[in-house]
Enzyme design. Structure first.
Site, PDB file in Angstrom:
ATOM      1  N   SER A 103     -46.820  28.717 -38.118  1.00 39.60           N
ATOM      2  CA  SER A 103     -46.922  26.696 -37.438  1.00 39.60           C
ATOM      3  C   SER A 103     -47.414  25.669 -38.395  1.00 39.60           C
ATOM      4  O   SER A 103     -48.818  26.298 -38.406  1.00 39.60           O
ATOM      5  CB  SER A 103     -47.410  27.086 -35.920  1.00 39.60           C
ATOM      6  OG  SER A 103     -46.679  25.518 -34.983  1.00 39.60           O
ATOM      7  N   GLY A 104     -47.183  24.293 -38.089  1.00 41.10           N
ATOM      8  CA  GLY A 104     -47.574  23.308 -39.107  1.00 41.10           C
ATOM      9  C   GLY A 104     -47.594  24.002 -40.908  1.00 41.10           C
ATOM     10  O   GLY A 104     -48.204  22.720 -41.602  1.00 41.10           O
ATOM     11  N   THR A 108     -40.369  21.982 -41.258  1.00 39.59           N
ATOM     12  CA  THR A 108     -39.287  21.576 -39.942  1.00 39.59           C
ATOM     13  C   THR A 108     -38.750  19.962 -41.140  1.00 39.59           C
ATOM     14  O   THR A 108     -38.041  19.780 -41.835  1.00 39.59           O
ATOM     15  CB  THR A 108     -39.448  20.838 -39.055  1.00 39.59           C
ATOM     16  OG1 THR A 108     -40.008  21.854 -38.110  1.00 39.59           O
ATOM     17  CG2 THR A 108     -39.095  19.533 -38.577  1.00 39.59           C
ATOM     18  N   ASN A 150     -50.114  21.558 -34.598  1.00 43.21           N
ATOM     19  CA  ASN A 150     -49.156  20.812 -35.085  1.00 43.21           C
ATOM     20  C   ASN A 150     -48.420  19.897 -34.224  1.00 43.21           C
ATOM     21  O   ASN A 150     -48.474  20.061 -33.563  1.00 43.21           O
ATOM     22  CB  ASN A 150     -47.578  21.696 -35.540  1.00 43.21           C
ATOM     23  CG  ASN A 150     -46.750  21.522 -36.415  1.00 43.21           C
ATOM     24  OD1 ASN A 150     -46.718  20.451 -37.126  1.00 43.21           O
ATOM     25  ND2 ASN A 150     -45.457  22.117 -37.115  1.00 43.21           N
ATOM     26  N   SER A 153     -44.267  20.513 -33.743  1.00 45.03           N
ATOM     27  CA  SER A 153     -43.547  21.598 -33.575  1.00 45.03           C
ATOM     28  C   SER A 153     -42.754  22.092 -32.741  1.00 45.03           C
ATOM     29  O   SER A 153     -42.246  21.913 -32.354  1.00 45.03           O
ATOM     30  CB  SER A 153     -45.365  22.445 -33.082  1.00 45.03           C
ATOM     31  OG  SER A 153     -44.773  23.932 -33.041  1.00 45.03           O
ATOM     32  N   SER A 154     -41.613  22.761 -34.069  1.00 44.20           N
ATOM     33  CA  SER A 154     -40.527  23.555 -33.189  1.00 44.20           C
ATOM     34  C   SER A 154     -41.107  24.191 -32.074  1.00 44.20           C
ATOM     35  O   SER A 154     -41.584  25.554 -32.738  1.00 44.20           O
ATOM     36  CB  SER A 154     -39.486  23.746 -34.401  1.00 44.20           C
ATOM     37  OG  SER A 154     -39.161  22.815 -35.439  1.00 44.20           O
ATOM     38  N   GLY A 379     -42.668  29.376 -36.581  1.00 46.06           N
ATOM     39  CA  GLY A 379     -43.310  29.563 -37.377  1.00 46.06           C
ATOM     40  C   GLY A 379     -44.517  30.677 -36.310  1.00 46.06           C
ATOM     41  O   GLY A 379     -44.644  30.852 -35.209  1.00 46.06           O
ATOM     42  N   GLU A 381     -47.331  33.060 -34.840  1.00 52.97           N
ATOM     43  CA  GLU A 381     -48.329  31.817 -33.002  1.00 52.97           C
ATOM     44  C   GLU A 381     -49.065  32.615 -33.035  1.00 52.97           C
ATOM     45  O   GLU A 381     -49.370  33.680 -32.756  1.00 52.97           O
ATOM     46  CB  GLU A 381     -48.144  31.306 -32.428  1.00 52.97           C
ATOM     47  CG  GLU A 381     -47.238  29.879 -33.279  1.00 52.97           C
ATOM     48  CD  GLU A 381     -46.410  29.098 -31.873  1.00 52.97           C
ATOM     49  OE1 GLU A 381     -45.828  28.196 -32.695  1.00 52.97           O
ATOM     50  OE2 GLU A 381     -45.978  29.364 -30.401  1.00 52.97           O
TER      51      GLU A 381
END
Length: 1075
Positions: A103-104, A108, A150, A153-154, A379, A381
């Site tokens: 994540s981050g 995206t 993030n 974040s998605s 991502g 986590e």
């Protein structure tokens, strides 16, 4: 040091972890964020803007050779597109691009860049490309949120399937996975709710806030009373405008948008409902919450009493007897939060379903479509507290890592062994046992979770105890000694400790049947559709008509037997099935530091990501291995043209003969297939491209020779027919002495104005603009005769078809568009009816640069904007979206009307030349207007302008004669009965509205506004305001908002009178920033 800056790490001679880390770090410090590992791209998030994605860079990476340009995300898009088209080494085949990382790491943004470049590569004369690009900001607003790792974040996964026919995109489909619905009702410290709530509160006008029932953001419990600084609020307001434009571009209806925003406002209001017990054990809503209950009922379109009953009790039927069970306070709050989560989840699912419906390919069923899939999934986590969603997210990342390992290591090395290729096995970290731990039936973690979820009395502690007893001996599971229900899974990326609290409830994801029945009968159509919809095995929302309810309960119950874990597991299986049949391209995203700061590299963090992604082993297998392994048949079919031999057998000998004619080295031959390095594909594609260019030269010369022969034969035929005609005329002519004739002058090219208009002459193409001179070859008699000889026998039929299409378009305009175009009882001065392209260019001959006009299309339902450029006239197509919005083809902004479109592009240039609309083009002349094709205006010549408009008014209005003529069309009823009867109903309605407004507001006041040019805009705004959609129970919402404000004012006055108030902390304002 030279190796440190190498663009392809597979070419490094010395390979170890330290050299790999130094190479990536040095490139990152020089803003070289992209690096190749063979055909795999490594991307490091720069956390800042870099000028790597401008138009010039995008153009350079179109149809490029990999070795001639540095690594780039655009190169991956180009390779996937060319492979899908069959222009590289392999034939046409479906492709998929897998973007992975924690994540981050920038997944995206990489997805958006890939989509943008693919749309550039397949750009055609269609608005579909812009619609597909607008899907990302729409889903991002509803599915992304700020987390501690993030800012964007998605909180869901998506697989975008782009469908192509030949080289142009024909449609798209979005597959969404596991939206984190629990974020709607709870966010941890330092995190936020979904973006759309903040964008909505920042971007909606005060009038619309009053319409939807929205108050200060700090009053909403689901937002934790936090909002943001003024800069952040301004950015959210801009984001809201982008979201609204994206919905307009994709094709959402205005009423759907209003209903959706009303439901979101209802979710926020629902969170503020609080309960308190009474003496009879029946819960009631607190005094402060009564207004919020009424607001929620109005926003959801249900009865207030029924909503309260659904929250405070459960009604079940046992053996034909209805049993009512009262909720305690915790159960009522859980029911409230459950409604909020389910409602938001279904709104998101409906958006995805609507997008898929609007972007579905409009082709015949027998047309075969190719596909490029882009996977952008959450991502890996590891938070301070990890719940059920984190387990599913990390499961998805385990599945992607297994796909990568299977494609890069397992499948490739097994083929070396089977084909007898000498190879030293490269070991890799196989995560198959971890997948078995979670997914295996009947003793996997998800299977045990489903088993416990089936027991109503089971607890989260029971579930964790069962996991501990089953997996305590597994090397990938660790038992946690704690009073809380904790357990640890050793993932491929490291250990993650999960809190089992809430696992069972999240996996069940049920809502009371009474709540579902209540919302199905809602007067808000969208909410009724959402709760009447069924859920597929993969968790996808499938909307259906709310009125068809014969088997609703059976369908709902059968689908709801699928738990969230089972749905997610099945959706992952379907995703892997799609990806395994496609050719994959990998993008590995790296997060350089945990503070989200630019130009900083945390070596330990980067090295951890390199290790668990297996990039060191990937470099080894890309350097020494053979990534492309076609069979003999595939290779011979693709490259037999290199031998220039027909009917070449598809055998091993043929393949070797083909390769011996090339200068390629380093390949190997197995028992049933060939083995090539990753760069061999480009070398072979260059050879094919060379052969293709040679074939084009041959075709060009052959077609030239054939056409010239045909042309000479036609000339001979024309000469023969002329000779026969002369002989016939001489035979008929009487014998007389010869009379000397005057000498004929050499024919000169004639100007356009005196060109012959004989009916027998066929139209010949000529320059589109009068600025170009006539040529000696325009409309020669020989060319007309040649045209007749070449078979233009269907001219009359085509003329009839054009005439019918023209009449249909005029009818379309009068019935659907006249009311939208007319302003102040007249057409705008830039509107020129249905004139031809040539007539529009003739009007622009002497006009300055920036002059423009808009005309009705002759062959399609739509408009064309003609613009006078510096060197030529340009024609921009204006399309009408399915929701009635207007957009210039290729632009990313939709407009509610043509005047709004003109006003916008007078400030913002039209792409790609950034041309501003500055001056409107006048009519051809006063007596013969350009609107004459619109039959509703034919009677204008009969109207005597002097009898209706005085000379004083003409001087005051200072409008051109054409505008004054058109204003006579809208005379008051009874002033000219003959004229009134001739007018179309649409224009008569416009006239009536105008005169009613004059009667109500006073003629003098309106004439004053007209002098300033404001009357038309005011009248149009009033009409738009009265015709815009509203929530169904808008009055109830307004009353509830007033009651909330009165209650808050009452409690505020009470607190001010209390002596303890002086020692309390002041209430934060809505502009308070996060700590």
């Amino acid at each position: 040091m030279e190796g440190l800056f190498h663009e392809d790490l597979a070419a490094l001679s010395d390979l170890d972890e330290q050299s790999l880390l130094e190479s990536l770090s040095q490139r990152f410090k020089q803003d070289r964020i992209y690096t190749y590992i063979g055909d795999i791209l490594v991307a490091i998030n720069p956390f800042k803007y870099l000028p790597l994605y401008v138009k010039e860079v995008s153009e350079r990476y179109k149809y490029h050779e990999k070795s001639k340009l540095p690594p780039h995300i655009f190169a991956v898009a180009d390779r996937a597109y060319q492979s899908m088209m069959g222009r590289l080494a392999t034939g046409p085949r479906n492709q998929c691009i897998v973007i992975s990382g924690e994540s981050g790491a920038g997944k995206t943004e990489s997805t958006k860049l890939l989509l943008r470049q693919i749309m550039e590569l397949c750009r055609a004369n269609s608005q579909l490309e812009q619609q597909i690009l607008q899907v990302n900001p729409l889903l991002e607003a509803f599915g992304n949120a700020q987390t501690v790792m993030n800012d964007n974040s998605s909180r869901f996964g998506k697989y975008i399937q782009l469908r192509f026919h030949n080289s142009s995109v024909k449609g798209a489909k979005i597959n969404e996975y596991l939206l984190e619905k629990s974020r709607v009702v709870h966010q941890d410290e330092g995190e936020r709710n979904f973006h759309i709530f903040y964008c909505m509160l920042a971007g909606i006008s005060p009038e619309d806030k009053d319409m939807y029932g929205l108050l200060d953001p700090t009053q909403y419990r689901y937002l934790n009373g936090r909002y943001g600084s003024e800069d952040i609020v301004r950015k959210w307001g801009e984001k809201y405008s982008e979201v609204c434009n994206a919905m307009d571009m994709v094709g959402f209806q205005e009423q759907e948008k209003v209903d959706m925003m009303t439901i979101l406002a209802g979710i926020l209001s629902l969170g503020n409902i609080m309960f308190e017990p009474t003496e009879t054990d029946v819960l009631k809503v607190t005094g402060k919450s009564m207004g919020w209950l009424k607001a929620t009922a109005g926003q959801f379109g249900v009865q207030e009493e029924e909503l309260l009953r659904s929250l405070t009790c459960t009604l079940s039927v046992t053996r034909g007897e209805a049993i009512r069970r009262l909720h305690n306070q915790q159960q009522a709050e859980d029911a409230r939060d459950s409604i909020a989560k389910v409602a938001y989840g279904r709104v998101f699912g409906w958006i995805v379903s609507k997008v898929n419906e609007l972007l579905a390919p409009n082709v015949d069923f027998d047309v075969e479509l190719n596909e490029i899939g882009i996977l952008d999934i959450f991502g890996f986590e590891n938070f301070a507290v990890n719940r059920f969603e984190q387990l599913c997210i990390n499961l998805a990342n385990e599945q992607l890592q297994y796909f990568f390992n299977h494609h890069i290591f397992l499948m490739e090395q097994n083929e070396y062994k089977e084909e007898g290729i000498e190879w030293e096995m490269i070991s890799f970290k196989d995560n198959k046992p971890i997948l078995d731990l979670i997914l295996t039936k009947p003793i996997g973690i998800l299977s045990l979770l489903d088993e416990q979820s089936a027991f109503p009395q089971a607890s989260d502690r029971d579930f964790v105890d069962k996991l501990n007893s089953k997996f305590k001996s597994s090397p990938h599971y660790e038992v946690v000694r704690s009073h809380s229900p904790l357990f640890t899974v050793v993932h491929y990326a490291g250990k993650v400790q999960y809190n089992g609290g809430g696992f069972l409830e999240m996996n069940r994801d049920t809502i009371p049947a009474s709540i579902r029945d209540l919302f199905i009968n809602s007067v808000t159509p969208l909410l009724s559709v959402l709760f009447a919809a069924t859920i597929s095995r993969t968790g996808t929302l499938m909307p259906r008509k709310a009125k068809v309810m014969q088997k609703a309960d059976d369908n709902f119950n059968s689908t709801r037997k699928q738990s969230v874990g089972a749905q997610f597991k099945h959706s992952l299986a379907v995703l892997m099935e799609k990806m395994f049949v496609a050719s994959p391209h990998f993008v590995r995203c790296i997060k350089p530091n945990g503070n989200k700061l630019p130009d900083q590299v945390d070596n330990k963090r980067v090295m951890d990501q390199l290790r668990y992604n297996g990039l060191l082993e990937t470099i080894r297998i890309r350097r020494d291995g053979f990534s492309w392994r076609p069979s003999f048949k595939e290779f011979a079919q693709r490259y037999n043209i290199l031998l220039i031999k027909p009917d070449l057998p598809l055998t091993k000998e043929s393949c070797l003969s083909i390769l011996n004619t090339t200068a390629i080295h380093g390949w190997k031959c197995g028992s049933s297939r060939l083995f090539f390095k990753y760069w061999h594909q480009e070398e072979l594609s260059r050879l094919l491209e060379r052969m293709g260019k040679a074939a084009l030269v041959i075709q060009k010369n052959y077609l030239s020779l054939r056409c010239r022969r045909k042309y000479l034969s036609l000339l001979l035929e024309v000469s023969r027919q002329r000779q026969a005609q002369r002989e016939r005329e001489e035979n008929k002519r009487p014998v007389s002495p010869p009379v000397p004739l005057p000498r004929r002058k050499k024919p000169q090219p004639r100007p356009r104005s005196i060109m012959p208009t004989a009916a027998h002459l066929a139209p010949v193409p000529r320059p589109r603009n009068k600025q170009f001179e006539a040529t000696p070859f325009d409309n020669l008699e020989v060319h007309s005769e040649l045209a007749e000889l070449m078979g233009q026998v269907g001219g009359e039929e085509r003329a009839r078809e054009r005439s019918k299409k023209r009449r249909d378009n005029i009818r379309w305009f009068k019935e659907t568009q006249a009311r939208k175009v007319v302003r102040n009882g007249a057409f705008p001065c830039w509107f020129h009816g249905m004139i031809t392209r040539r007539q529009a260019e003739d009007l622009m001959t002497d006009k300055p640069v920036g002059c423009f006009l808009i005309r009705v299309g002759q062959s399609r339902e739509g408009y064309t904007l003609t613009y006078k450029g510096a060197n030529r006239c340009r024609h921009y197509m204006i399309e009408m979206q399915s929701n009635g919005k207007y957009v210039i083809l290729g632009e990313d902004k939709a407009h509610p009307s043509l005047p709004d479109l003109v006003q916008h592009h007078s400030r913002v240039g039209i792409k790609p030349f950034n041309e501003l609309l500055t001056t409107s083009c006048g009519q051809t002349c006063d007596q013969n207007t350009d609107y004459e094709d619109l039959k509703c205006l034919d009677h204008l010549a009969v109207v005597d302008r002097r009898s209706t408009v005085s000379g004083e008014e003409e001087g005051e209005l200072s409008l051109d004669q054409v505008h004054l003529e058109f204003q006579q069309l809208f005379l008051p009823p009874g002033q000219n009965p003959a004229l009134e009867a001739q007018r179309p109903p649409v224009l008569r309605w416009i006239s009536d509205r105008r005169h009613r407004a004059e009667a109500e507001g006073g003629g003098e006041a309106l004439r004053g506004k007209l002098r300033d040019g404001e009357r038309g805009r005011a009248w149009g705004d009033e009409r738009d305001r009265k015709s815009r959609p509203f929530p169904r129970l808008y009055p109830s919402i307004r009353l509830a908002m007033r009651e909330i404000q009165q209650i808050q004012q009452h409690f505020s006055d009470v607190q001010e009178q209390s002596p303890a108030v002086s020692h309390s902390t002041p209430k934060p304002s809505w502009r308070r920033t996060d700590s």
